[in-house]
Design a protein around this motif. Structure first.
Motif, PDB file in Angstrom:
ATOM      1  N   LYS A  16       3.857  15.240  -3.659  1.00 26.40           N
ATOM      2  CA  LYS A  16       5.073  16.039  -3.476  1.00 26.40           C
ATOM      3  C   LYS A  16       5.847  15.578  -2.237  1.00 26.40           C
ATOM      4  N   ALA A  17       5.132  15.337  -1.133  1.00 26.52           N
ATOM      5  CA  ALA A  17       5.787  14.901   0.103  1.00 26.52           C
ATOM      6  C   ALA A  17       6.436  13.536  -0.089  1.00 26.52           C
ATOM      7  N   TYR A  18       5.750  12.632  -0.773  1.00 27.99           N
ATOM      8  CA  TYR A  18       6.297  11.302  -1.033  1.00 27.99           C
ATOM      9  C   TYR A  18       7.563  11.415  -1.882  1.00 27.99           C
ATOM     10  N   GLY A  19       7.502  12.251  -2.914  1.00 27.02           N
ATOM     11  CA  GLY A  19       8.664  12.453  -3.775  1.00 27.02           C
ATOM     12  C   GLY A  19       9.864  12.965  -3.000  1.00 27.02           C
ATOM     13  N   LYS A  20       9.631  13.956  -2.136  1.00 31.11           N
ATOM     14  CA  LYS A  20      10.727  14.497  -1.330  1.00 31.11           C
ATOM     15  C   LYS A  20      11.261  13.455  -0.354  1.00 31.11           C
ATOM     16  N   TYR A  21      10.356  12.684   0.240  1.00 34.13           N
ATOM     17  CA  TYR A  21      10.770  11.681   1.219  1.00 34.13           C
ATOM     18  C   TYR A  21      11.605  10.579   0.567  1.00 34.13           C
ATOM     19  N   ALA A 105      14.618   1.342  -0.666  1.00 32.37           N
ATOM     20  CA  ALA A 105      13.465   2.146  -1.104  1.00 32.37           C
ATOM     21  C   ALA A 105      12.199   1.676  -0.398  1.00 32.37           C
ATOM     22  N   ARG A 106      12.038   0.377  -0.264  1.00 30.04           N
ATOM     23  CA  ARG A 106      10.853  -0.169   0.408  1.00 30.04           C
ATOM     24  C   ARG A 106      10.828   0.243   1.881  1.00 30.04           C
ATOM     25  N   LYS A 107      11.986   0.235   2.520  1.00 27.33           N
ATOM     26  CA  LYS A 107      12.070   0.655   3.927  1.00 27.33           C
ATOM     27  C   LYS A 107      11.678   2.134   4.052  1.00 27.33           C
ATOM     28  N   ARG A 108      12.166   2.957   3.135  1.00 33.98           N
ATOM     29  CA  ARG A 108      11.823   4.382   3.136  1.00 33.98           C
ATOM     30  C   ARG A 108      10.326   4.554   2.895  1.00 33.98           C
ATOM     31  N   GLN A 109       9.778   3.770   1.993  1.00 37.45           N
ATOM     32  CA  GLN A 109       8.349   3.822   1.692  1.00 37.45           C
ATOM     33  C   GLN A 109       7.525   3.436   2.933  1.00 37.45           C
ATOM     34  N   ASP A 110       7.932   2.383   3.623  1.00 36.46           N
ATOM     35  CA  ASP A 110       7.233   1.956   4.842  1.00 36.46           C
ATOM     36  C   ASP A 110       7.271   3.042   5.913  1.00 36.46           C
ATOM     37  N   THR A 111       8.427   3.667   6.088  1.00 39.78           N
ATOM     38  CA  THR A 111       8.553   4.729   7.082  1.00 39.78           C
ATOM     39  C   THR A 111       7.651   5.906   6.720  1.00 39.78           C
ATOM     40  N   PHE A 112       7.602   6.269   5.446  1.00 41.34           N
ATOM     41  CA  PHE A 112       6.725   7.349   4.997  1.00 41.34           C
ATOM     42  C   PHE A 112       5.271   7.030   5.347  1.00 41.34           C
ATOM     43  N   LEU A 113       4.840   5.808   5.075  1.00 39.54           N
ATOM     44  CA  LEU A 113       3.456   5.427   5.365  1.00 39.54           C
ATOM     45  C   LEU A 113       3.171   5.428   6.865  1.00 39.54           C
ATOM     46  N   GLN A 114       4.140   4.995   7.668  1.00 41.75           N
ATOM     47  CA  GLN A 114       3.961   5.026   9.120  1.00 41.75           C
ATOM     48  C   GLN A 114       3.780   6.465   9.600  1.00 41.75           C
ATOM     49  N   LEU A 115       4.600   7.367   9.093  1.00 42.48           N
ATOM     50  CA  LEU A 115       4.477   8.773   9.466  1.00 42.48           C
ATOM     51  C   LEU A 115       3.162   9.366   8.968  1.00 42.48           C
ATOM     52  N   LEU A 116       2.787   9.037   7.764  1.00 46.75           N
ATOM     53  CA  LEU A 116       1.568   9.562   7.173  1.00 46.75           C
ATOM     54  C   LEU A 116       0.334   9.128   7.961  1.00 46.75           C
ATOM     55  N   PHE A 117       0.301   7.885   8.390  1.00 46.72           N
ATOM     56  CA  PHE A 117      -0.869   7.350   9.087  1.00 46.72           C
ATOM     57  C   PHE A 117      -0.780   7.447  10.608  1.00 46.72           C
ATOM     58  N   SER A 118       0.193   8.187  11.099  1.00 43.56           N
ATOM     59  CA  SER A 118       0.325   8.382  12.536  1.00 43.56           C
ATOM     60  C   SER A 118      -0.972   9.002  13.077  1.00 43.56           C
ATOM     61  N   GLY A 119      -1.544   8.392  14.088  1.00 42.65           N
ATOM     62  CA  GLY A 119      -2.769   8.910  14.689  1.00 42.65           C
ATOM     63  C   GLY A 119      -4.045   8.514  13.963  1.00 42.65           C
ATOM     64  N   VAL A 120      -3.931   7.729  12.896  1.00 46.49           N
ATOM     65  CA  VAL A 120      -5.107   7.263  12.161  1.00 46.49           C
ATOM     66  C   VAL A 120      -5.385   5.832  12.606  1.00 46.49           C
ATOM     67  N   SER A 121      -6.600   5.599  13.092  1.00 45.81           N
ATOM     68  CA  SER A 121      -6.943   4.266  13.595  1.00 45.81           C
ATOM     69  C   SER A 121      -6.995   3.253  12.461  1.00 45.81           C
ATOM     70  N   GLU A 122      -6.858   1.988  12.839  1.00 45.00           N
ATOM     71  CA  GLU A 122      -6.952   0.907  11.859  1.00 45.00           C
ATOM     72  C   GLU A 122      -8.332   0.910  11.208  1.00 45.00           C
ATOM     73  N   GLU A 123      -9.353   1.186  11.981  1.00 48.30           N
ATOM     74  CA  GLU A 123     -10.720   1.257  11.446  1.00 48.30           C
ATOM     75  C   GLU A 123     -10.823   2.349  10.380  1.00 48.30           C
ATOM     76  N   ASP A 124     -10.244   3.516  10.656  1.00 55.32           N
ATOM     77  CA  ASP A 124     -10.263   4.604   9.674  1.00 55.32           C
ATOM     78  C   ASP A 124      -9.434   4.264   8.439  1.00 55.32           C
ATOM     79  N   ARG A 125      -8.331   3.571   8.629  1.00 51.89           N
ATOM     80  CA  ARG A 125      -7.507   3.155   7.486  1.00 51.89           C
ATOM     81  C   ARG A 125      -8.279   2.203   6.581  1.00 51.89           C
ATOM     82  N   GLN A 126      -8.988   1.259   7.186  1.00 51.49           N
ATOM     83  CA  GLN A 126      -9.772   0.306   6.403  1.00 51.49           C
ATOM     84  C   GLN A 126     -10.910   1.015   5.666  1.00 51.49           C
TER      85      GLN A 126
END
Length: 153
Positions: A16-21, A105-126
């Protein structure tokens, strides 16, 4: 709350958040949300360039994909090419006229992912990538759960 409920609620909230974004991109370029999704899928997944790939990998209904592909073709955003060895397979290619919409659209998608993963370490992402990959593989092994039976494992 039960873990399965947490997973389902989080998945639904994420969708839902992705759709709105992503709202507004389609309106800006005269494209529907499904058309934007098709273009992004093709752009983000080189080598997966058929409607069947979209249906299988994105779990989108064949009828929605078909309508979006036909509409994008009429709007001069996509070209369709028969496969050289199997004419039943049709490859899709984004036309240059659609690239402004795709880039936005790709730029918006990248920004959404940056916001979503804010505060998540690279180790946790992997680690999350590995877990989701394993879950995806396990889901493919589950028997069909549609009412009335279905294939068994």
């Amino acid at each position: 709350m039960n873990n399965i409920i947490n997973y389902l609620v989080t998945g639904k909230s994420l969708k839902k958040a992705y759709g709105k974004y992503m709202e507004g991109i389609g309106e800006q370029y005269g494209l529907s949300r499904m058309e934007i999704d098709v273009l992004l899928f093709l752009y983000n997944n080189p080598g997966h360039d058929t409607a069947s790939d979209l249906v299988e990998l994105r779990s989108i209904a064949k009828s929605y994909v078909s309508m979006a592909v036909e509409s994008l073709t009429r709007k001069h955003c996509l070209n369709q090419f028969p496969d050289s060895s199997d004419r039943r397979i049709v490859h899709l290619k984004i036309r240059p006229e659609a690239m402004d919409a795709v880039r936005a659209a790709r730029k918006r998608q990248d920004t959404f992912l940056q916001l979503l993963f804010s505060g998540v370490s690279e180790e946790d992402r992997q680690a999350m990538e590995r877990v989701f990959s394993a879950l995806s593989q396990n889901l493919k092994k589950l028997p069909d759960t549609k009412e009335g039976g279905g294939k068994q494992g």
